[in-house]
Design a protein around this motif. Structure first.
Motif, mmCIF file in Angstrom:
data_model
loop_
_atom_site.group_PDB
_atom_site.id
_atom_site.type_symbol
_atom_site.label_atom_id
_atom_site.label_comp_id
_atom_site.label_asym_id
_atom_site.label_seq_id
_atom_site.Cartn_x
_atom_site.Cartn_y
_atom_site.Cartn_z
ATOM 1 N N GLN A 441 12.967 41.811 19.332
ATOM 2 C CA GLN A 441 12.260 40.549 19.511
ATOM 3 C C GLN A 441 12.034 40.270 20.994
ATOM 4 O O GLN A 441 10.941 39.874 21.416
ATOM 5 C CB GLN A 441 13.056 39.404 18.883
ATOM 6 C CG GLN A 441 12.421 38.030 19.020
ATOM 7 C CD GLN A 441 11.089 37.931 18.279
ATOM 8 O OE1 GLN A 441 10.929 38.537 17.229
ATOM 9 N NE2 GLN A 441 10.140 37.205 18.847
ATOM 10 N N THR A 442 13.060 40.495 21.792
ATOM 11 C CA THR A 442 12.924 40.302 23.240
ATOM 12 C C THR A 442 11.921 41.275 23.836
ATOM 13 O O THR A 442 11.097 40.911 24.681
ATOM 14 C CB THR A 442 14.299 40.481 23.918
ATOM 15 O OG1 THR A 442 15.231 39.583 23.325
ATOM 16 C CG2 THR A 442 14.215 40.214 25.408
ATOM 17 N N VAL A 443 11.980 42.539 23.382
ATOM 18 C CA VAL A 443 11.041 43.548 23.886
ATOM 19 C C VAL A 443 9.611 43.164 23.545
ATOM 20 O O VAL A 443 8.694 43.310 24.368
ATOM 21 C CB VAL A 443 11.398 44.934 23.310
ATOM 22 C CG1 VAL A 443 10.300 45.937 23.620
ATOM 23 C CG2 VAL A 443 12.729 45.417 23.881
ATOM 24 N N VAL A 447 6.758 42.784 26.285
ATOM 25 C CA VAL A 447 5.573 43.639 26.237
ATOM 26 C C VAL A 447 4.307 42.795 26.167
ATOM 27 O O VAL A 447 3.284 43.107 26.802
ATOM 28 C CB VAL A 447 5.663 44.607 25.040
ATOM 29 C CG1 VAL A 447 4.321 45.307 24.814
ATOM 30 C CG2 VAL A 447 6.750 45.638 25.283
ATOM 31 N N ALA A 448 4.357 41.698 25.419
ATOM 32 C CA ALA A 448 3.182 40.820 25.325
ATOM 33 C C ALA A 448 2.823 40.259 26.697
ATOM 34 O O ALA A 448 1.649 40.219 27.077
ATOM 35 C CB ALA A 448 3.450 39.696 24.335
ATOM 36 N N PHE A 468 4.608 48.080 16.350
ATOM 37 C CA PHE A 468 5.864 47.511 16.807
ATOM 38 C C PHE A 468 6.324 46.403 15.865
ATOM 39 O O PHE A 468 7.514 46.255 15.585
ATOM 40 C CB PHE A 468 5.697 46.955 18.228
ATOM 41 C CG PHE A 468 6.990 46.606 18.898
ATOM 42 C CD1 PHE A 468 7.715 47.557 19.602
ATOM 43 C CD2 PHE A 468 7.511 45.321 18.823
ATOM 44 C CE1 PHE A 468 8.921 47.242 20.202
ATOM 45 C CE2 PHE A 468 8.702 44.997 19.423
ATOM 46 C CZ PHE A 468 9.407 45.965 20.121
ATOM 47 N N GLY A 469 5.380 45.609 15.356
ATOM 48 C CA GLY A 469 5.719 44.536 14.422
ATOM 49 C C GLY A 469 6.329 45.079 13.143
ATOM 50 O O GLY A 469 7.251 44.471 12.576
ATOM 51 N N GLU A 470 5.798 46.206 12.662
ATOM 52 C CA GLU A 470 6.374 46.800 11.450
ATOM 53 C C GLU A 470 7.832 47.216 11.685
ATOM 54 O O GLU A 470 8.692 46.999 10.828
ATOM 55 C CB GLU A 470 5.540 48.022 11.034
ATOM 56 C CG GLU A 470 4.139 47.658 10.550
ATOM 57 C CD GLU A 470 3.288 48.885 10.318
ATOM 58 O OE1 GLU A 470 3.772 49.999 10.658
ATOM 59 O OE2 GLU A 470 2.154 48.748 9.825
#
Length: 833
Positions: A441-443, A447-448, A468-470
């Motif tokens: 979640q932090t990554v 990244v965003a 990444f969400g998957e």
């Protein structure tokens, strides 16, 4: 022998050593096993090349390999001191002293039991004299420390358990070699049936002589190294000389155990050098010895393994039976220690509980190696040992070593897997899933922000974000499946993480030199106790370790007794100054832990656990403040001196950072930078020096300086000093209890006390008094009085106090002020001026 050829062979062996470590990691075998196999292959190959006519061109190389000057003295006087000395430098000695009983019992008893078991089993199964059988038992009773330690690191064993086994593995080398020397003498002088009691009677002499030699050598070395505090290379050179000179002097001049001398020298250096040497010098010293020990450990395995083919040349069929007897007897002896003695030590609360899987791993991981082969080689080289005994000793020791390396060593990981030590516990597995979910979640958030700042292609960003969400969704699902961790387990895991962060903060402060290396060792030991306490007993274990970190040790209480009864103030002054510095250092660390709880632990374990950890941390801070306040009241000026020292050291560190930044930016050249750093180093030496603390209490001098007795003449002061009696109390001891009868008045010479009455608390320090109100009101005491620091009290009985009150205006004024603070009317209590 051609020096060029020998140099080439040694250099080639270093290539073998360099390639063996990654190869061992790739095929998942112990590093020492791979080295031994390579050494055997090299020795066997050289013998084959020399005896066949097909490879005559390689004969010079084969002869050079087989004729290398490999003697037992090379192992015992060159390699062994290096390995032992480095192992002691890498120990956390203060933590190991906590477990000295199980370490010493396991080391000495394990060696004795193994020696007796193997010796008498061989005596029953062969025609060898008992002295030779016991000699073989001593040779094969020592385990390889590096192999055992690597096992526990690979299975992430509890730190305390790993520390006990590491200490046992190190010290049993010393015990086994000492016994080897005894039985070797019996064999050489033709004593076939020595009394085992006689041998053990000489054993303490060897130990004591070696320990004294090592201690003296290390103390001299530290003193000389401290004189060369600005010359790092000189300090390193002295440290290299220390173990070898200690070993040689103990063996050749004193007639004691050189191994014990090296171990004690290393332990003494480990304990005293961090406080006497600059932090960077101590770091450089340990790094140098890490490299030397790595090379020595690898070379000793390879070179010893080169000898195995020659040691087995005369093997006979009946020798295999005797090797089997040695194997069975040694395993039975080690089983008796692990499954018989260790549970008894645990029941007596002398050792932590060692679970059965760990004991199985220790049993099967008892590898033998180069030390065993070196001792066997010493027997085969001795012209005073009969040829028949030489042959049997060489074959049995070599055969047993091969069994431990090739059978136990190659199957060790399979055994660890079968007993489940290579898998995470259910709690750790559940925690790892939650940690992954929080980390991802932090990554994703980071990244965003990064992709937005760099204005990357939106289609690419969306595609990668979907992938990444998957992964994140999968991690969250697994974490939710593991959400049933009990609250007590979450608290324990949170406390482990908190103590681990505390440890990391201490190391960072040590690197910044805001905490001295010597004091860092102390507070690191406290942090390790917190981790182990939380891991084994959860919240209660953590709290127990936290209380211990500020408790007064037995040594401190002994120093108080020495000071009070015999006037010896040196140990008390040193320990009190250490306690001051320790509490101030821990106070700095504790203030930073709240941020870690909010920033990291809350995200993994939730708000409720974070709030509980904040509460536990607040209690620790309060306890530290109480302990520190007790010392401040006792020695009000010294705390300020230490705080000034801390500020000066912090300022010097910041100044050094500025010089480094200026050099990196090209604002100053190397010449200017070097001059600035040298001048800063001179100021740092002065800033590192701790101010001296005077704890001596001289009754007459103290009475003369007491503000309450300022208006007394010299004669009255002398008479009062004779009337006063001295009482020493430990921290936490209750001096007076509520409702007790008032008979004496107490004046605080050193220390601090706490008065508690009707929910109110007063703290009194040096130069103040208590107990006078109960006497003047003729009523029972209204408050409990408890020492919050080791305290020295001057006690005056009621009659003398009333007479003194008549003569001293300053004392009457102090009594009035004390009565007004407690809401009492001083009129009628104190005579008019």
């Amino acid at each position: 022998m051609d020096i060029i050829l020998v140099t080439t062979i040694i250099a080639s062996l270093f290539l073998v050593i360099g390639a063996a470590e990654p190869f061992a990691a790739r095929i998942r075998l112990p590093y020492s096993v791979i080295l031994a196999i390579l050494g055997i292959l090299i020795g066997t190959g050289a013998t084959f090349f020399l005896r066949t006519e097909l490879t005559d061109a390689l004969n010079p190389v084969a002869e050079a390999i087989l004729d290398l000057p490999i003697r037992s003295n090379a192992f015992l006087y060159v390699f062994l001191p290096t390995l032992l000395f480095q192992a002691t430098l890498g120990m956390n000695l203060r933590r190991m002293l906590d477990d000295w009983v199980p370490i010493l019992v396991l080391a000495v008893v394990a060696v004795v039991v193994a020696t007796v078991s193997v010796g008498y089993a061989l005596s029953w199964a062969s025609t060898l004299p008992l002295a030779a059988c016991l000699l073989i038992g001593a040779i094969v009773s020592t385990t390889d420390p590096s192999a055992v330690v690597s096992i526990f690191r690979s299975i992430s064993a509890p730190r305390r358990l790993a520390r006990i086994i590491e200490g046992e593995s190190l010290l049993n080398d010393a015990a086994a070699i000492a016994l080897f020397g005894l039985f070797m003498g019996f064999v050489m002088f033709g004593i076939p049936d020595p009394g085992f009691g006689d041998a053990l009677a000489r054993f303490p002499i060897l130990i004591a002589g070696g320990a004294l030699t090592g201690w003296l050598a290390a103390r001299v070395a530290v003193w000389v190294m401290a004189l060369f505090s600005r010359h790092d290379l000189a300090q390193l050179s002295i440290s290299v000389a220390l173990p070898y000179l200690a070993y040689i002097v103990a063996e050749q001049s004193v007639g004691a155990s050189g191994v014990i001398a090296v171990v004690v020298a290393g332990l003494t250096l480990n304990l005293t050098a961090p406080g006497r040497l600059p932090p960077q010098s101590w770091t450089n010293l340990r790094e140098l010895w890490d490299i030397l020990a790595h090379w020595a450990g690898a070379l000793i395995f390879v070179l010893a393994a080169l000898l195995i083919p020659s040691l087995l040349e005369e093997v006979r069929l009946e020798d295999f039976l005797l090797v089997g007897v040695v194997i069975v007897a040694a395993i039975v002896a080690r089983t008796a220690i692990l499954f018989g003695l260790m549970p008894i030590l645990t029941a007596l609360k002398l050792s932590p509980n060692v679970e059965r899987p760990y004991r199985v791993a220790i049993l099967w991981g008892g590898l033998r190696g180069a030390v065993t082969l070196a001792l066997a080689l010493a027997v085969t080289e001795s012209v005073r040992v009969p040829d028949g005994i030489q042959r049997v000793v060489g074959i049995l020791a070599t055969g047993f070593t091969l069994f431990t390396l090739l059978v136990q060593g190659t199957t060790l990981r399979w055994v660890i897997g079968r007993i489940g030590l290579d898998r995470l516990s259910p709690i750790d597995e559940a925690l790892s899933r939650q940690v992954v979910a929080v980390a991802l979640q932090t990554v994703r958030e980071d990244v965003a922000r990064t992709t937005e700042n760099y204005e990357l292609n939106r289609d690419t960003v969306r595609s990668e974000a979907k992938r990444f969400g998957e992964r994140l969704d999968l991690a969250v699902t697994k974490a939710e499946e593991s959400a049933d961790i009990l609250d007590r387990d979450r608290i324990a895991l949170g406390l482990i993480a908190l103590a681990g962060h505390e440890r990391d903060t201490i190391l960072a402060r040590m690197r910044d030199r805001t905490i001295s290396a010597r004091m860092a060792e102390v507070v690191l030991s406290d942090a390790d106790r917190l981790i182990e306490g939380a891991r084994t007993q959860g919240r209660s274990g953590y709290q127990r370790a936290a209380r211990r970190s500020i408790a007064y040790s037995r040594a401190f209480r002994a120093s108080v007794m020495l000071h009070g009864r015999f006037g010896v103030s040196g140990p008390l002054a040193r320990m009190t100054a250490d306690r001051f510095e320790q509490l101030l250092s821990q106070r700095l660390i504790l203030r930073d832990l709240g941020t870690f709880i909010d920033g990291r632990i809350r995200r993994i374990h939730g708000r409720r656990v974070a709030e509980l950890l904040h509460d536990l941390l607040a209690r620790r801070i309060e306890a530290h403040e109480t302990a520190l306040e007790g010392l401040r009241l006792q020695y009000p000026g010294y705390a300020e001196e230490l705080e000034r020292r801390f500020i000066r050291r912090t300022a010097l560190r910041m100044e050094e950072r500025e010089y480094v930044a200026m050099r990196e930016d090209g604002l100053i050249g190397s010449e200017v930078y070097t001059a600035l750093i040298q001048e800063l180093a001179t100021r740092r030496v002065a800033a590192e020096r701790r101010p001296r603390l005077d704890v001596a209490v001289r009754r007459a001098a103290f009475v003369a300086q007491f503000p309450l007795f300022a208006d007394l003449d010299d004669g009255a002061i002398k008479r009062l000093a004779r009337s006063l009696t001295t009482r020493h109390v430990d921290a936490g001891e209750v001096i007076l209890r509520k409702e007790s009868v008032a008979k004496r008045v107490f004046f605080i010479a050193t220390g601090a006390v706490e008065l508690e009455s009707a929910g109110q608390i007063w703290r009194l320090g040096r130069g103040e008094m208590f107990g006078q109100m109960a006497i003047l009101t003729s009523k029972a005491r209204r408050a409990d009085v408890r020492a919050i620091a080791p305290t020295t009290l001057l006690v005056l009985d009621e009659d003398r106090f009333r007479r003194l009150l008549q003569r001293s205006q300053a004392l009457r004024k102090a009594v009035r002020i004390s009565a007004e603070k407690r809401g009492m009317d001083p009129a009628g209590l104190v005579p008019d001026d």
